[in-house]
Design an enzyme around this catalytic site. Structure first.
Site, PDB file in Angstrom:
ATOM      1  N   ASP A  85       5.491 -25.345 -26.336  1.00 53.99           N
ATOM      2  CA  ASP A  85       4.244 -24.590 -26.546  1.00 53.99           C
ATOM      3  C   ASP A  85       3.591 -24.252 -25.203  1.00 53.99           C
ATOM      4  O   ASP A  85       3.170 -23.108 -24.970  1.00 53.99           O
ATOM      5  CB  ASP A  85       3.249 -25.414 -27.379  1.00 53.99           C
ATOM      6  CG  ASP A  85       3.551 -25.376 -28.869  1.00 53.99           C
ATOM      7  OD1 ASP A  85       4.344 -24.526 -29.302  1.00 53.99           O
ATOM      8  OD2 ASP A  85       2.970 -26.206 -29.604  1.00 53.99           O
ATOM      9  N   GLU A  98      10.654 -20.821 -27.815  1.00 48.84           N
ATOM     10  CA  GLU A  98      12.080 -21.102 -28.059  1.00 48.84           C
ATOM     11  C   GLU A  98      12.856 -21.149 -26.738  1.00 48.84           C
ATOM     12  O   GLU A  98      13.728 -21.989 -26.544  1.00 48.84           O
ATOM     13  CB  GLU A  98      12.686 -20.073 -29.020  1.00 48.84           C
ATOM     14  CG  GLU A  98      12.031 -20.016 -30.399  1.00 48.84           C
ATOM     15  CD  GLU A  98      11.887 -21.362 -31.089  1.00 48.84           C
ATOM     16  OE1 GLU A  98      12.625 -22.309 -30.759  1.00 48.84           O
ATOM     17  OE2 GLU A  98      10.985 -21.483 -31.944  1.00 48.84           O
TER      18      GLU A  98
HETATM   19 ZN   LIG Z   1      10.052 -25.726 -31.230  1.00 49.65          ZN
END
Ligand SMILES: [Zn+2]
Length: 680
Positions: A584, A520
């Site tokens: 990621d 995030e």
């Molecule tokens: Zn995301």
């Protein structure tokens, strides 16, 4: 606009699940405390350097086939299923009117009760939607369309286009009216436009589905078939003037703050004054996010007949409420939307669909009860510490990247320090006191909550941005970053195994919830997030050289993921998934750095034959163990900005020398990319 961890929310992509046996007893049978990664999931016969996803998840994948009422089954579905059982207990109790109930409990209980009462639903037939259909049938000429579209939009019927509210991208403290493209039924404009045999076949099935729905409504078969063709023709015309998902990812391309008069220039055939008055919107300007769509809309309205437009409106009324009508409508709706499009075999039990309805309509009233019942201070405190540790790693990372100038680094660190974080649930809850819920009036209850939620959104126009508001409900197994708010949000629903192991293995916690936090946070600096500053404003704070260095690194990720296969001949779209893949990659690296730093102070032992570093990567991989139907995999490749689970694991780890060292992989192994990408 928000970017989430797992999946794009939407009816067709809903992820609530099946499987655990649930009793009607008042107390949930809590599963035994899960304290670390799942050793039984590991496929020890496979080589971690060949295919780490298979190594970490192989046995889980073999032992957890997709339940018949699902199109995808993964670790977060298991968790969502546990949450669902908890919500069911809350709602069963709330629906029991024999004890005193607060107004809020009455509403969630009676909406759930209305939904569960299938006999009442059958008895009412289509009468709850008849007044709206009759209103549409009475339209006499096209000059009456604007007022009708306003009424439908107030009832959350998504015809033609969408008007909502949102922060002005360039001055995010101010909420303005936002107009954007819409009006489709199928999951994406490409479903209408692609000409390969599979896409054509799917469109034929869509027409057959719309035909059957109109027949169920009472049309004779020939008329129903013609009605379905009218719907397809209008939606195809709208699809042709819509931007694709990749183009929509560019926040600059979506920003066109214009005076209201610009609408009449773009689409003079539609009475915007009447429409805006109907929506009770009085503004001098607004953001027209896709001007070409509004221009094209004018042509669609001009060339379609009034009768065809009325048919199209009626279809959307029917389609929106189909799940709340008698079983024959529900079954036909399931058959196309879940079976044909996604590959599910059976419809979910009614109680699950009803829990989802209450979560969607009165989410914060239900979420408040969920939080009281389940959420402990411990999870919040540990997540907060994790956030601070990972923010510190990101600050170091920004300072150390070789491709960025000091001037841009300074601004990046300022933005990082301005990120706010919200964990668990909203500080202030939405007030539903003006919503009327009457037991036994399912469609009307749903319409009243939709009208309330639409009004709530429209009432924000002209007001300062409320950064305390959440766009996910507390039981949701997900997380998100908001660019205009510059904040990261972790609902209570995700702070459980396999994401967070209370009092358990810290190496696994860094690999799971730590990677979620890092993901995030990295969104603030992905291809979209980097265009917003620390105040949440769309502003270019990059030097030209740094921006081009960023793009070069991002293109490496675009190429890497664009070569991954979703199903058959369908590949992932490297540009659509760029932001999530960048998040990621950055997230896992930041979490790993935080693990190493924490072990400087407190060494962690070897457990079950695995070093802490190995457990970190295993825990990360295991949040993505999943099985998915071919249909759902193809659907996601076209519509979902997130990559499939196996690529969220292998796509990231093959870029990481830290992974290579941890498992002793060598050049030439599948898990060692000769072309490793790195942005952050
Ligand atoms: Zn995301």
């Amino acid at each position: 606009m928000k970017k989430s961890m797992f999946f794009t929310k939407g009816r067709l992509l809903a992820v609530i699940c099946a499987a655990l046996p649930v009793t009607l007893a008042a107390q949930t049978q809590q599963p035994p405390a899960i304290r670390s990664l799942d050793l039984t999931a590991i496929d020890r016969a496979s080589n971690p350097c060949d295919n780490f996803y298979q190594y970490a998840c192989g046995n889980w994948i073999r032992n957890n086939p997709i339940p018949p009422d699902q199109s995808r089954w993964g670790r977060f579905n298991e968790l969502a299923d546990r949450n669902l059982a908890t919500l069911r207990e809350i709602l069963d109790h709330a629906a029991d009117a024999s004890h005193p109930r607060s107004p809020s409990i009455q509403k969630i209980g009676d909406l759930y009760g209305s939904c569960m009462d299938d006999k009442a639903v059958e008895a009412q037939g289509i009468s709850p939607i008849e007044p709206t259909l009759e209103r549409i049938a009475k339209l006499q000429n096209k000059s009456e369309l604007a007022a009708e579209v306003a009424r439908l939009h107030d009832e959350a019927v998504p015809v033609l286009f969408r008007l909502g509210s949102g922060p002005d991208a360039k001055n995010s403290s101010e909420v303005i009216a936002q107009l954007t493209q819409g009006g489709l039924t199928l999951p994406d404009r490409d479903y209408y436009l692609k000409t390969d045999p599979r896409s054509r076949e799917l469109r034929d099935k869509y027409v057959a589905h719309v035909t059957r729905m109109f027949e169920l409504l009472g049309s004779d078969p020939r008329n129903a078939a013609a009605q379905a063709q009218s719907v397809l023709a209008i939606e195809t015309a709208l699809a042709k003037v819509s931007l694709d998902r990749v183009a929509l990812r560019d926040p600059d391309a979506r920003y066109h703050r214009e005076p209201v008069s610009a609408l009449s220039t773009l689409a003079p055939g539609f009475n915007w004054k009447t429409y805006l008055a109907g929506r009770a919107v009085s503004v001098s300007d607004l953001n027209i996010s896709v001007p070409d769509f509004i221009r094209g809309l004018n042509g669609v309205l001009d060339s379609a007949s009034l009768d065809d437009l009325k048919t199209y409106f009626s279809w959307h009324v029917l389609n929106k409420e189909a799940e709340l009508l008698p079983a024959k409508f529900v079954d036909e709706d399931f058959d196309f939307n879940e079976r044909t499009l996604l590959g599910a075999k059976e419809i979910q039990p009614r109680w699950k669909r009803c829990v989802r309805l209450v979560d969607g309509d009165l989410g914060e009233a239900l979420g408040r009860e969920y939080v009281e019942k389940t959420f402990g201070a411990e999870g919040k405190e540990r997540t907060l510490r994790m956030v601070h540790e990972i923010e510190a790693e990101m600050a170091k990372d920004i300072q150390n990247v070789p491709w960025m100038s000091d001037a841009t680094k300074k601004q990046a660190v300022e933005k990082l320090h301005a990120v706010a974080n919200k964990i668990g649930y909203p500080e202030k809850w939405r007030d539903y006191s003006s919503v009327k819920i009457v037991r036994g009036e399912l469609v009307a209850d749903d319409r009243r909550t939709d009208e309330f939620n639409v009004r709530h959104m429209m009432d924000k126009i002209g007001k300062p941005l409320d950064k305390l508001e959440w766009t996910m409900t507390p039981p949701t197994v997900n997380a998100y970053y908001s660019p205009p708010m510059n904040n990261i949000n972790f609902p209570a629903g995700i702070l459980q195994p396999p994401f967070y192991f209370k009092g358990g293995d810290e190496a696994a916690n860094y690999g799971a919830i730590g990677a979620v936090v890092g993901h995030e946070l990295t969104h603030g600096f992905d291809d979209q997030g980097r265009k917003f500053d620390g105040q949440g404003d769309l502003r270019d704070w990059w030097t030209a050289g740094d921006a081009s260095n960023f793009k070069e690194r991002a293109d490496c990720i675009v190429n890497e993921y664009g070569n991954f296969t979703a199903s058959g001949d369908t590949k992932l779209n490297g540009r659509l998934t760029l932001g999530e893949n960048a998040a990621d990659n950055g997230g896992v690296r930041l979490a790993f750095m935080a693990l190493l730093d924490s072990m400087g102070a407190h060494a962690l032992p070897q457990i079950d034959g695995y070093t802490p570093q190995q457990r970190f990567f295993l825990a990360y991989a295991q949040i993505w163990c999943e099985n998915i139907t071919d249909q759902a995999a193809r659907n996601r490749a076209l519509t979902d900005p997130h990559s499939l689970g196996r690529y969220r694991v292998n796509g990231v780890l093959q870029n990481m020398p830290e992974f290579e060292q941890t498992f002793g992989c060598k050049t030439g192994d599948q898990m060692v990319s000769p072309n490793a990408c790195r942005v952050w």
